[in-house]
Write a protein that holds these residues in place. Structure first.
Motif, PDB file in Angstrom:
ATOM      1  N   PHE A 103       0.489  -0.909   0.328  1.00 43.10           N
ATOM      2  CA  PHE A 103      -0.010   0.160   0.100  1.00 43.10           C
ATOM      3  C   PHE A 103       0.768   1.075  -0.095  1.00 43.10           C
ATOM      4  CE2 PHE A 103      -3.348   3.220   1.730  1.00 43.10           C
ATOM      5  CZ  PHE A 103      -4.365   2.255   0.142  1.00 43.10           C
ATOM      6  N   GLY A 104       1.176   1.682  -0.534  1.00 41.50           N
ATOM      7  CA  GLY A 104       2.601   2.694  -0.969  1.00 41.50           C
ATOM      8  C   GLY A 104       2.038   3.468  -1.848  1.00 41.50           C
ATOM      9  N   ALA A 107      -5.915   3.271  -4.727  1.00 36.18           N
ATOM     10  CA  ALA A 107      -7.074   3.751  -4.242  1.00 36.18           C
ATOM     11  C   ALA A 107      -8.324   4.349  -3.992  1.00 36.18           C
ATOM     12  CB  ALA A 107      -6.944   2.617  -2.651  1.00 36.18           C
ATOM     13  N   LYS A 108      -8.090   5.368  -4.360  1.00 39.32           N
ATOM     14  CA  LYS A 108      -8.669   6.604  -3.981  1.00 39.32           C
ATOM     15  C   LYS A 108     -10.072   5.918  -4.965  1.00 39.32           C
ATOM     16  CE  LYS A 108      -5.528   9.402  -1.339  1.00 39.32           C
ATOM     17  NZ  LYS A 108      -4.492  10.576  -1.993  1.00 39.32           N
ATOM     18  N   THR A 109      -9.342   7.077  -6.294  1.00 37.15           N
ATOM     19  CA  THR A 109     -10.216   6.491  -7.745  1.00 37.15           C
ATOM     20  C   THR A 109     -11.015   5.545  -7.599  1.00 37.15           C
ATOM     21  OG1 THR A 109      -8.899   7.554  -8.866  1.00 37.15           O
ATOM     22  CG2 THR A 109     -10.832   6.068 -10.081  1.00 37.15           C
ATOM     23  N   ALA A 115      -6.398  -4.326   2.269  1.00 43.72           N
ATOM     24  CA  ALA A 115      -5.215  -4.091   2.461  1.00 43.72           C
ATOM     25  C   ALA A 115      -3.936  -4.379   3.818  1.00 43.72           C
ATOM     26  CB  ALA A 115      -4.475  -2.335   1.762  1.00 43.72           C
ATOM     27  N   THR A 116      -2.838  -5.002   2.845  1.00 41.29           N
ATOM     28  CA  THR A 116      -2.051  -6.016   3.798  1.00 41.29           C
ATOM     29  C   THR A 116      -0.557  -4.864   2.867  1.00 41.29           C
ATOM     30  OG1 THR A 116      -0.547  -7.027   4.648  1.00 41.29           O
ATOM     31  CG2 THR A 116      -1.560  -7.674   2.315  1.00 41.29           C
ATOM     32  N   HIS A 165       0.391   0.851   7.362  1.00 41.72           N
ATOM     33  CA  HIS A 165      -0.599   1.721   6.976  1.00 41.72           C
ATOM     34  C   HIS A 165      -1.811   1.776   7.880  1.00 41.72           C
ATOM     35  CE1 HIS A 165       2.460   3.147   3.903  1.00 41.72           C
ATOM     36  NE2 HIS A 165       2.751   1.848   3.693  1.00 41.72           N
ATOM     37  N   SER A 166      -1.865   1.234   8.261  1.00 44.14           N
ATOM     38  CA  SER A 166      -3.732   1.388   9.681  1.00 44.14           C
ATOM     39  C   SER A 166      -4.342   2.464   9.140  1.00 44.14           C
ATOM     40  CB  SER A 166      -3.166   0.437  10.856  1.00 44.14           C
ATOM     41  OG  SER A 166      -2.229   1.160  11.679  1.00 44.14           O
ATOM     42  N   GLN A 167      -2.945   3.207  10.095  1.00 44.06           N
ATOM     43  CA  GLN A 167      -4.030   4.727  10.191  1.00 44.06           C
ATOM     44  C   GLN A 167      -5.040   5.211   8.706  1.00 44.06           C
ATOM     45  OE1 GLN A 167      -4.709   6.190  13.187  1.00 44.06           O
ATOM     46  NE2 GLN A 167      -6.179   7.343  11.627  1.00 44.06           N
ATOM     47  N   LEU A 168      -3.470   5.574   7.888  1.00 40.85           N
ATOM     48  CA  LEU A 168      -4.008   5.748   6.400  1.00 40.85           C
ATOM     49  C   LEU A 168      -5.015   5.067   6.054  1.00 40.85           C
ATOM     50  CD1 LEU A 168      -3.819   7.664   4.030  1.00 40.85           C
ATOM     51  CD2 LEU A 168      -1.693   5.408   3.427  1.00 40.85           C
ATOM     52  N   CYS A 169      -5.569   4.004   6.012  1.00 42.18           N
ATOM     53  CA  CYS A 169      -6.289   3.274   5.140  1.00 42.18           C
ATOM     54  C   CYS A 169      -7.467   3.434   6.191  1.00 42.18           C
ATOM     55  CB  CYS A 169      -5.521   1.428   5.513  1.00 42.18           C
ATOM     56  SG  CYS A 169      -5.058   0.800   4.733  1.00 42.18           S
ATOM     57  N   GLN A 170      -7.550   3.700   8.156  1.00 43.76           N
ATOM     58  CA  GLN A 170      -8.647   3.669   8.316  1.00 43.76           C
ATOM     59  C   GLN A 170      -9.082   5.093   7.679  1.00 43.76           C
ATOM     60  OE1 GLN A 170      -8.097   3.763  12.618  1.00 43.76           O
ATOM     61  NE2 GLN A 170      -9.499   5.454  13.145  1.00 43.76           N
TER      62      GLN A 170
END
Length: 272
Positions: free
Chosen positions: A19-20, A27-29, A39-40, A45-50
């Protein structure tokens, strides 16, 4: 052919490995279009994914068991073997489409064919754009793909529609054909940009538009990691030939200049 209800409604459950920045960009689109994302990644990147509304999995087994329609591989080129080796692919509970977005295509194709279960579908893709070049949208930007092994056409079509719906130019071609073209375009571009970086070229008060284009080329290419540049060379069998062609062409130009210098010197000597 099996189709899930999610595919019939054209929305997908997409699991992303790695998830770079490029995965975040895609992902945004995908979220905007209504797809459900998981994602893994080796980095946390847990905070960004949240913040984005994406389920983040630290455990690879749990990620693979999360009922994904598509697993999208967004790792770096060079880390792909290690990442695939670390994934407990026996944990797959259903037929799944594996797609990658790496800048080379034969290399991931061969690895995926080797390690994935026979029932897993494989779609090799290369979006020919990134966060900088597609900051104003994806319309008319090229998206290359090769249906390496696809039994579930519905899921594959739903995934490709993500890019079709954004107006991409959809180009179906073999992995070999892609790599041959990319070696002459993308790899050559990065090579020249890296050479210009080593020369430390900068804008000057008398820069021409042509020179400013070279400065811009240098600045764009060095924004990408040397790891990416190395992958373009090491994992595309056509890149070695293009590097050799570049060296030969440089020597030809150099010899022409030296020949002209010798001719000029001869003329000057005869006039003495």
């Amino acid at each position: 052919m099996s189709t899930s209800s999610s595919c019939q409604s054209s929305t997908l459950k997409i699991g992303i490995i790695g998830f770079g920045p490029f995965a975040q960009f895609l992902a945004k689109t995908m979220i905007k279009q209504g797809h459900t994302l998981r994602a893994t990644s080796r980095s946390d990147h847990s905070q960004l994914c949240q913040d984005l509304g994406i389920s983040y999995f630290r455990n690879a087994i749990t990620f693979l068991e999360a009922d994904n329609d598509v697993i999208l591989i967004c790792t770096s080129i060079l880390s792909l073997p290690e990442v695939l080796k670390s994934m407990p692919l026996h944990g797959l509970k259903r037929q799944t489409l594996f797609a990658d977005v790496l800048s080379v295509k034969e290399y991931p194709r061969d690895l995926l064919l080797k390690v994935l279960p026979e029932e897993s579908d494989i779609l090799c893709t290369h979006p020919m754009f990134g966060p900088e070049s597609a900051k104003d949208g994806w319309k008319d930007l090229a998206f290359v793909y090769d249906k390496v092994r696809v039994k579930d056409e519905a899921t594959c079509s739903s995934f490709l529609r993500i890019f079709e719906n954004e107006g991409c130019r959809m180009l179906e071609m073999s992995c070999e054909e892609h790599d041959k073209m990319a070696a002459r375009s993308q790899f050559l571009t990065h090579t020249i940009g890296r050479v210009l970086s080593e020369m430390e070229i900068k804008s000057t008060p008398i820069s021409t538009k042509g020179f400013e284009s070279l400065v811009q080329l240098k600045e764009v290419t060095v924004k990408d990691s040397f790891d990416l540049f190395s992958g373009l060379f090491l994992c595309n069998r056509f890149a070695k030939e293009e590097l050799k062609n570049l060296e030969i062409s440089f020597e030809k130009v150099k010899l022409k200049l030296l020949d002209m210098m010798n001719v000029r010197q001869d003329i000057n000597d005869s006039n003495l």
